[in-house]
Design an enzyme around this catalytic site. Structure first.
Site, PDB file in Angstrom:
ATOM      1  N   PRO A  58       0.828  -1.144   0.479  1.00  0.00           N
ATOM      2  CA  PRO A  58       0.522   0.200   0.344  1.00  0.00           C
ATOM      3  C   PRO A  58       0.786   1.451   0.167  1.00  0.00           C
ATOM      4  CG  PRO A  58       0.061  -1.406   2.517  1.00  0.00           C
ATOM      5  CD  PRO A  58       1.308  -2.199   1.004  1.00  0.00           C
ATOM      6  N   LEU A  59       0.333   2.194  -0.963  1.00  0.00           N
ATOM      7  CA  LEU A  59       1.422   3.421  -0.764  1.00  0.00           C
ATOM      8  C   LEU A  59       0.030   4.390  -1.218  1.00  0.00           C
ATOM      9  CD1 LEU A  59       4.410   1.827  -3.622  1.00  0.00           C
ATOM     10  CD2 LEU A  59       4.948   2.314  -1.292  1.00  0.00           C
ATOM     11  N   GLN A 112      -7.429  -1.239   1.969  1.00  0.00           N
ATOM     12  CA  GLN A 112      -6.479  -0.992   3.352  1.00  0.00           C
ATOM     13  C   GLN A 112      -7.391   0.199   4.316  1.00  0.00           C
ATOM     14  OE1 GLN A 112      -2.739   1.138   3.916  1.00  0.00           O
ATOM     15  NE2 GLN A 112      -1.875  -1.142   5.323  1.00  0.00           N
ATOM     16  N   CYS A 143       1.006   1.983  11.266  1.00  0.00           N
ATOM     17  CA  CYS A 143       1.218   3.336  10.056  1.00  0.00           C
ATOM     18  C   CYS A 143       2.377   4.066  11.418  1.00  0.00           C
ATOM     19  CB  CYS A 143      -0.583   3.899   9.972  1.00  0.00           C
ATOM     20  SG  CYS A 143       0.383   5.772   9.312  1.00  0.00           S
TER      21      CYS A 143
END
Ligand SMILES: Cc1cc2nc3c(=O)[nH]c(=O)nc-3n(C[C@H](O)[C@H](O)[C@H](O)COP(=O)(O)O)c2cc1C
Length: 440
Positions: A58-59, A112, A143
């Site tokens: 995930p970006l 996500q 995160c």
């Protein structure tokens, strides 16, 4: 939590309307209902097999749908949305839902989300499970953004025993609320750099019993952000713990070549590796891994990837003026990574590029190759104009992820943290920092 719910799944709405016997009040505000009971059997739950599949990380911002389509074309098997905040998803925020859209070419696709409270994630999980086209739901528990951690989410769940206990409640509640899609979690090693405070090995050993289908581990801490290389020895230790409970573990950190992937997979303990910045800087790393080779890609072939992105971008964001500018901005964001690639044909025999390499300015084998290596936004804009035409009057561009400005700024930041500059230091602003603004 007093978050007003404007978005209910059909099933949730039906329950609110009294359609399910015995349940009368579930709408209104988050926290207005009891936590899900222990009885949800997840009868129709799907399994997702990650083994040996190429998984693009995930970006935020750069891992948008058109980019992921490019990755699929180059060999990605598993793709995942950018991170959405669970609270915003429940509020029905259109921008947040847009982040979770899937393209039909994405064969195995995860959504996500980020949030740190059991009732929040239970509701969000149920909603996504009922309404979203995805194969699994991943919760980002690594995160590092200050604003996210301050809300009790992200890597704050790794901070201490209390955080881990809340993580357990989150996973239990969310996985129980999802009947169809499996729940996965993404971790860092821990919150603090102190090895005695790393907690991922304990979580990995228990995650399955909480209801997690798989775990992704980024081999860094929150405190460390991107300084130093990912700790693959620790990832291996966790893989051993995962094997004990048959929990698929996905290793993550610094995979930049087929050799990196093979090395990490050689012990046979990992389900697969997740590839983040490697896919941004050189998305053909996916093909290299799949075909077990080194690809000395030509500048022309690299240009073709931007052309493909441009076409996908216009399809996704629209071909009107606004869509063209949006496509241009995201293409430029991507170029803030791609220019870091050093053509393998220019390296000495036996030398390979690593993620932390800070290449000095060099002349490529063609003018185009030199242009693609430029760290000047002016040059990126020139390349984007080849596909998207002239920019709108007054167009300005400052990359969100600032990965292009790694020289002086990076050294200064590294010195300030006392971790040494240059070589081994990735800038802290990995995009997740910027995300703070985007996600509030
Ligand atoms: C620009 C950028 C955006 C990112 N956004 C997210 C995100 O939304 N969710 C997440 O879990 N991780 C995010 N990450 C972390 C990556 O998924 C990955 O864990 C990390 O980059 C380490 O992998 P790598 O060394 O292969 O890049 C982001 C990283 C970067 C560089």
């Amino acid at each position: 939590m007093d978050i007003e719910l404007r978005c209910l799944s059909r099933a949730q709405a039906a329950v609110r309307n009294g359609a399910r016997a015995g349940v009368t009040s579930r709408g209104g505000h988050l926290g207005a209902r009891e936590p899900p009971s222990d009885t949800n059997p997840r009868d129709g739950a799907r399994r997702v097999d990650f083994r040996g599949k190429l998984y693009v990380a995930p970006l935020t911002t750069v891992g948008n749908l058109p980019f992921r389509r490019v990755c699929v074309g180059l060999g990605a098997d598993v793709t995942i949305s950018e991170m959405a905040m669970a609270s915003n998803v429940l509020k029905g925020d259109r921008g947040e839902w847009a982040l979770l859209r899937r393209h039909p070419s994405e064969k195995l696709f995860g959504a996500q989300v980020c949030g740190g409270w059991p009732d929040l994630l239970a509701r969000c999980g149920e909603l996504l499970d009922d309404e979203l086209d995805c194969d699994f739901v991943d919760v980002n528990m690594g995160c590092p953004i200050d604003g996210v951690c301050a809300k009790g989410a992200g890597s704050s769940l790794l901070r201490d025993a209390e955080g881990v206990a809340r993580m357990e409640r989150v996973v239990r509640a969310a996985s129980r609320s999802m009947r169809r899609a499996p729940l996965t979690i993404k971790l860092r090693m821990g919150y603090d750099d102190d090895p005695s405070k790393h907690v991922a090995h304990e979580i990995v050993a228990r995650a399955k019993s909480w209801g997690a289908h798989a775990v992704t581990l980024h081999g860094r801490t929150r405190q460390q952000r991107y300084s130093r290389a990912a700790d693959w020895a620790y990832v291996e230790r966790c893989a051993a713990a995962a094997r004990e409970t048959s929990t698929p573990l996905i290793g993550n950190g610094d995979v930049f070549s087929s050799a990196d992937y093979e090395r990490h997979m050689s012990s046979g303990s990992l389900a697969t590796c997740m590839i983040g910045r490697g896919a941004l800087i050189k998305p053909w790393v996916l093909t290299e891994i799949k075909e077990r080779r080194v690809w000395d890609i030509s500048a022309r072939e690299r240009l073709d990837l931007f052309e493909r992105f441009g076409a996908f971008g216009l399809e996704h964001w629209g071909a009107d003026e606004k869509g063209v500018e949006t496509t241009r901005r995201f293409m430029l964001e991507w170029m803030s990574y791609t220019h870091r690639y050093v053509p393998v044909g220019l390296l000495e025999r036996g030398v390979s590029q690593t993620m932390a390499l800070r290449p000095p300015a060099y002349v490529g084998r063609s003018d185009l190759e030199t242009l693609l290596a430029s760290d000047k936004t002016e040059d990126w804009r020139r390349v984007a104009r080849m596909f998207l035409g002239p920019e709108a009057p007054g167009f300005r561009f400052v990359p969100k992820h600032r990965s292009n400005s790694y020289s002086a700024a990076c050294d200064a930041a590294a010195a300030a943290r006392g971790v040494g500059g240059g070589g081994g230091e990735e800038e802290e602003d990995d995009g997740e920092e910027e995300e703070e603004e985007e996600n509030g």
